[in-house]
Design a protein around this motif. Sequence first.
Motif, PDB file in Angstrom:
ATOM      1  N   VAL A  75      41.643  46.796  48.037  1.00 24.40           N
ATOM      2  CA  VAL A  75      40.610  45.949  47.385  1.00 24.40           C
ATOM      3  C   VAL A  75      40.699  46.088  45.798  1.00 24.40           C
ATOM      4  CG1 VAL A  75      38.065  46.091  47.155  1.00 24.40           C
ATOM      5  CG2 VAL A  75      39.248  46.520  49.390  1.00 24.40           C
ATOM      6  N   VAL A  76      40.353  44.865  45.159  1.00 27.76           N
ATOM      7  CA  VAL A  76      40.238  44.777  43.750  1.00 27.76           C
ATOM      8  C   VAL A  76      38.531  44.396  43.579  1.00 27.76           C
ATOM      9  CG1 VAL A  76      40.647  43.490  41.720  1.00 27.76           C
ATOM     10  CG2 VAL A  76      42.381  43.848  43.483  1.00 27.76           C
ATOM     11  N   ARG A  77      37.831  45.339  43.141  1.00 25.56           N
ATOM     12  CA  ARG A  77      36.339  45.239  42.847  1.00 25.56           C
ATOM     13  C   ARG A  77      36.154  44.561  41.648  1.00 25.56           C
ATOM     14  NH1 ARG A  77      33.780  50.125  42.437  1.00 25.56           N
ATOM     15  NH2 ARG A  77      31.955  49.387  43.268  1.00 25.56           N
ATOM     16  N   ILE A  78      35.653  43.481  41.544  1.00 24.32           N
ATOM     17  CA  ILE A  78      35.236  42.717  40.454  1.00 24.32           C
ATOM     18  C   ILE A  78      33.836  43.029  39.964  1.00 24.32           C
ATOM     19  CG2 ILE A  78      35.005  40.379  39.575  1.00 24.32           C
ATOM     20  CD1 ILE A  78      37.690  40.836  40.666  1.00 24.32           C
ATOM     21  N   GLY A  79      33.108  43.543  40.776  1.00 26.29           N
ATOM     22  CA  GLY A  79      31.775  44.020  40.460  1.00 26.29           C
ATOM     23  C   GLY A  79      30.734  42.804  40.419  1.00 26.29           C
ATOM     24  N   MET A  80      29.700  42.914  39.833  1.00 24.53           N
ATOM     25  CA  MET A  80      28.642  42.045  40.179  1.00 24.53           C
ATOM     26  C   MET A  80      28.679  40.868  39.184  1.00 24.53           C
ATOM     27  SD  MET A  80      24.533  42.050  39.281  1.00 24.53           S
ATOM     28  CE  MET A  80      24.531  41.565  37.477  1.00 24.53           C
ATOM     29  N   PRO A  82      28.763  35.814  39.257  1.00 23.89           N
ATOM     30  CA  PRO A  82      28.419  34.664  40.040  1.00 23.89           C
ATOM     31  C   PRO A  82      29.522  34.701  41.264  1.00 23.89           C
ATOM     32  CG  PRO A  82      29.239  34.030  37.919  1.00 23.89           C
ATOM     33  CD  PRO A  82      28.846  35.512  38.028  1.00 23.89           C
ATOM     34  N   THR A  83      29.274  33.851  42.335  1.00 25.95           N
ATOM     35  CA  THR A  83      30.304  33.495  43.227  1.00 25.95           C
ATOM     36  C   THR A  83      31.651  32.865  42.898  1.00 25.95           C
ATOM     37  OG1 THR A  83      28.595  33.601  44.975  1.00 25.95           O
ATOM     38  CG2 THR A  83      30.859  32.163  45.494  1.00 25.95           C
ATOM     39  N   PRO A  84      31.428  31.931  41.828  1.00 24.22           N
ATOM     40  CA  PRO A  84      32.792  31.181  41.196  1.00 24.22           C
ATOM     41  C   PRO A  84      33.684  32.291  40.622  1.00 24.22           C
ATOM     42  CG  PRO A  84      30.634  30.312  40.242  1.00 24.22           C
ATOM     43  CD  PRO A  84      30.283  31.110  41.322  1.00 24.22           C
ATOM     44  N   MET A  85      32.782  33.383  39.881  1.00 23.90           N
ATOM     45  CA  MET A  85      33.980  34.376  39.166  1.00 23.90           C
ATOM     46  C   MET A  85      34.795  35.133  40.314  1.00 23.90           C
ATOM     47  SD  MET A  85      32.779  37.113  36.512  1.00 23.90           S
ATOM     48  CE  MET A  85      32.475  38.589  37.476  1.00 23.90           C
ATOM     49  N   LEU A  86      34.295  35.213  41.368  1.00 25.13           N
ATOM     50  CA  LEU A  86      34.917  35.827  42.660  1.00 25.13           C
ATOM     51  C   LEU A  86      36.131  34.840  42.856  1.00 25.13           C
ATOM     52  CD1 LEU A  86      35.034  35.667  46.159  1.00 25.13           C
ATOM     53  CD2 LEU A  86      35.537  37.891  44.680  1.00 25.13           C
ATOM     54  N   TYR A  87      35.546  33.421  43.211  1.00 21.79           N
ATOM     55  CA  TYR A  87      36.597  32.346  43.588  1.00 21.79           C
ATOM     56  C   TYR A  87      37.823  32.436  42.585  1.00 21.79           C
ATOM     57  CZ  TYR A  87      33.198  30.487  46.857  1.00 21.79           C
ATOM     58  OH  TYR A  87      32.453  30.084  47.721  1.00 21.79           O
ATOM     59  N   TYR A  88      37.126  32.539  41.123  1.00 21.65           N
ATOM     60  CA  TYR A  88      38.480  32.661  40.074  1.00 21.65           C
ATOM     61  C   TYR A  88      39.349  33.613  40.119  1.00 21.65           C
ATOM     62  CZ  TYR A  88      40.480  33.317  35.678  1.00 21.65           C
ATOM     63  OH  TYR A  88      41.409  33.611  34.870  1.00 21.65           O
ATOM     64  N   ALA A  89      38.775  34.809  40.670  1.00 19.08           N
ATOM     65  CA  ALA A  89      39.701  36.044  40.675  1.00 19.08           C
ATOM     66  C   ALA A  89      40.828  35.835  41.860  1.00 19.08           C
ATOM     67  CB  ALA A  89      38.771  37.299  41.125  1.00 19.08           C
ATOM     68  N   ALA A  91      41.690  32.636  43.288  1.00 17.21           N
ATOM     69  CA  ALA A  91      42.375  31.565  42.821  1.00 17.21           C
ATOM     70  C   ALA A  91      43.460  31.817  41.763  1.00 17.21           C
ATOM     71  CB  ALA A  91      41.616  30.440  42.351  1.00 17.21           C
ATOM     72  N   SER A  92      43.132  32.633  40.957  1.00 18.54           N
ATOM     73  CA  SER A  92      44.071  32.774  39.661  1.00 18.54           C
ATOM     74  C   SER A  92      45.051  34.233  39.520  1.00 18.54           C
ATOM     75  CB  SER A  92      43.308  32.786  38.154  1.00 18.54           C
ATOM     76  OG  SER A  92      42.405  34.023  38.492  1.00 18.54           O
ATOM     77  N   ALA A  93      44.778  34.830  40.661  1.00 25.01           N
ATOM     78  CA  ALA A  93      45.753  36.196  40.585  1.00 25.01           C
ATOM     79  C   ALA A  93      46.731  35.853  41.521  1.00 25.01           C
ATOM     80  CB  ALA A  93      44.823  37.364  40.730  1.00 25.01           C
ATOM     81  N   GLU A  94      47.934  35.928  41.493  1.00 22.18           N
ATOM     82  CA  GLU A  94      48.936  35.742  42.303  1.00 22.18           C
ATOM     83  C   GLU A  94      48.954  36.767  43.503  1.00 22.18           C
ATOM     84  OE1 GLU A  94      52.879  35.098  40.656  1.00 22.18           O
ATOM     85  OE2 GLU A  94      52.054  33.593  39.294  1.00 22.18           O
ATOM     86  N   ASP A 149      39.182  48.804  40.247  1.00 21.97           N
ATOM     87  CA  ASP A 149      38.103  48.143  39.549  1.00 21.97           C
ATOM     88  C   ASP A 149      38.682  47.016  38.693  1.00 21.97           C
ATOM     89  OD1 ASP A 149      36.427  49.409  41.222  1.00 21.97           O
ATOM     90  OD2 ASP A 149      35.779  50.694  39.697  1.00 21.97           O
ATOM     91  N   LYS A 150      38.514  45.807  38.580  1.00 20.68           N
ATOM     92  CA  LYS A 150      38.932  44.943  37.587  1.00 20.68           C
ATOM     93  C   LYS A 150      37.890  44.250  36.697  1.00 20.68           C
ATOM     94  CE  LYS A 150      42.618  41.182  36.918  1.00 20.68           C
ATOM     95  NZ  LYS A 150      43.224  40.185  37.276  1.00 20.68           N
ATOM     96  N   ALA A 151      37.692  44.176  35.441  1.00 22.42           N
ATOM     97  CA  ALA A 151      36.922  43.290  34.802  1.00 22.42           C
ATOM     98  C   ALA A 151      37.379  42.014  34.576  1.00 22.42           C
ATOM     99  CB  ALA A 151      36.169  44.175  33.504  1.00 22.42           C
TER     100      ALA A 151
END
Length: 467
Positions: A75-80, A82-89, A91-94, A149-151
């Motif tokens: 699991v890569v925890r993005i933290g709090m 918006p939903t699109p920031m999770l979608y970005y994580a 979509a953008s990380a191979e 954890d990943k900022a």
Amino acid sequence: MSHSFDPTILREYDIRGIIGETLEADDARAIGRSFGSMLARAGGKTVAVAYDGRVSSPMLEHALVEGLTASGCDVVRIGMGPTPMLYYAEASAEQVDGGIQITGSHNPANYNGFKMVFQGRPFFGADIQDLGGVAAAGDWLDGSGAVTDKAIMGEYIDRLLTGLDGIDAGMLDGLRIGWDAGNGAAGPALEALVARLPGEHHLLFTEVDGHFPNHHPDPTVEANLADLKTLVAEKNLDFGVAFDGDGDRIGAIDGEGRVIWGDQLLMIYAEDLLGRLPSATIIADVKASLALFDHVTKHGGEPLMWKTGHSLIKSKMKETGSPLAGEMSGHVFFADTYYGFDDALYAGVRLMAASARLGKSVTQLRGEMPAMVNTPEMRFQVDEARKFAAIDEVKQRLSSSDGQVNDTDGVRVTTDDGWWLLRASNTQDVLVARAEGDSEAAVARLMAQIDEQLALSGLERGEQAGH
């Protein structure tokens, strides 16, 4: 071990329930175990997880991560955020194979839920039912995944700013814009974004507060735009942008305080995009104005009417290679120079870009739109067992009529002076009706046709249901 969910929470586009009644930590853990097992069986390994600003979100996140790692997923925890920031994580990380956002979206404060992405595609419909089946059978894999954890806020903001690429900063410096985060999860990202945008920016309610003390975070309800209208009027701003609770739906008003509805925003985005990608396919849902479909055609695009539902529209975009799609509800999807998911922050940036590229203010763009008379979306309770059957009966009766009938999603009937729509909601026991015409009299005639069809099926447009 197995787990049974309250059947009301496994919905068409997401999983959603009421905290302490239909949704608890045990449910989140079982979602993690089931999703993780399904992903591992499909060859996936790593899941990005994020959450919105609701009071219950950290508790659900903790349990979800436990379930995912117990199935052997990392699991890569993005933290709090918006939903699109999770979608970005995702979509953008191979190296990321799936994503889960814990969010209650625009629902009341005691709701929460999960929006999911599975190997780059929306996880919905049959997927969600399958997840329920995996949990009920306890058909889980065992393992012990790692948690990191990943900022990613900084790189996400960098990516949002590319929406202004190729535009001379001088064309943007004079813009004055109001933004209303509605105390939702987009607040901190919005603050970071506008700090780097050209122009002058005025912000409302960016402090994340799961109780939503100022107004409900649903920008498709005009009453929720009152604070933004006041701000735009008092400061004489060019336009205003508002977000829903998890930042995937946009609302907007022009400099005169007129609402720019989802289909009208799409008219602006389409005109801008078709200048660069002539003859592109632009998708909108069946609730959208005829003015939008006409506008796309006029600017050399191929309009495509499709089913309501953000997951359904995303899937159709992939299938057709469409670079732009949108829904009345304010989900807008850009796939020309972005990832094809719904991101209201990016849509806000693209509204600035469109105004600059087209050389017209947002107020002018809104003012040039044809004045159509339309009803709001009317939702009324119909028994779950009856709702789809009633729509089928209407289709049957209209199959021999001379009106143009589109049955992509429910029934949309186009006449000489407008159109009307009757469809069953995928997420609630309601029918949805809408009509649009070139005059009040036309709309009254169209509504009479809806009521006639309902009466023939022993129904009436009764008590209005909420979302």
